[in-house]
Design a protein around this motif. Sequence first.
Motif, short mmCIF file in Angstrom:
data_model
loop_
_atom_site.label_atom_id
_atom_site.label_comp_id
_atom_site.label_asym_id
_atom_site.label_seq_id
_atom_site.Cartn_x
_atom_site.Cartn_y
_atom_site.Cartn_z
N GLY A 82 0.84 -1.19 0.00
CA GLY A 82 0.00 0.00 0.00
C GLY A 82 0.88 1.24 0.00
O GLY A 82 0.52 2.28 -0.50
N TYR A 103 -3.59 6.92 -3.44
CA TYR A 103 -4.24 5.71 -2.96
C TYR A 103 -3.21 4.59 -2.83
O TYR A 103 -2.02 4.81 -2.99
CB TYR A 103 -5.36 5.30 -3.92
N SER A 104 -3.69 3.39 -2.59
CA SER A 104 -2.79 2.25 -2.41
C SER A 104 -1.94 1.99 -3.65
O SER A 104 -2.43 2.03 -4.77
CB SER A 104 -3.60 1.00 -2.10
N HIS A 106 0.18 -0.68 -5.87
CA HIS A 106 0.06 -2.11 -6.13
C HIS A 106 1.34 -2.75 -6.66
O HIS A 106 1.51 -3.96 -6.55
CB HIS A 106 -1.07 -2.40 -7.11
N ASN A 121 -0.80 2.35 -9.10
CA ASN A 121 -1.75 2.20 -8.00
C ASN A 121 -3.20 2.40 -8.42
O ASN A 121 -3.52 2.43 -9.60
CB ASN A 121 -1.38 3.15 -6.86
#
Length: 188
Positions: A82, A103-104, A106, A121
Amino acid sequence: SLRLWEMDTGKAREPWPGHDARVTAVAFVPPGNRALSAAADQTIRLWDVETGRCLRTLEGLTGEINSVAFSPDGRLAFSVDGTLRLWDVASGRCLRALKGQTYSIHCAAFSPDGRQALSGNTDKTLRLWDVATGHCLRTFEGTTKYLSFWTVRSVAFSPDGRLALSGGREKTLLLWEVATGRCLRSFE
């Protein structure tokens, strides 16, 4: 568990025990005598490939680890939980957490020269990072057609570092020019 497979015979060696949850990512350290594994137990383990012995456990992660990547010289590694974290492989010390994604995160990949990295992400972007400073150099944003609901799940540099390829949930690959951040084409 983690298993090493012999490519010429197709046989697996004994599993390497150590993680307390499913293994989510693996990577060989150049030149291939060590490997990293990441797991849902929020740890990363450095392994001796010949013996299957765990050399070090990297801790302090806060979520399930989606991917790991090594620098071309094998001295540094990225983990993605994350957050994008840069590790010194020899000491097991986290050097920094790279900030700037909304955001997260990946996935991540080092450039062939090891000086830059790409991350992808859920905010539909790729970010190009300076590895030495941790600064974001550029944000790659594609067309709305391809990124309306797109989550970047994988990234890779071309061998010369001039191009990058990203893949996501929309069953589409995007080809990028690294120097400009421009999306050159899509593969559907």
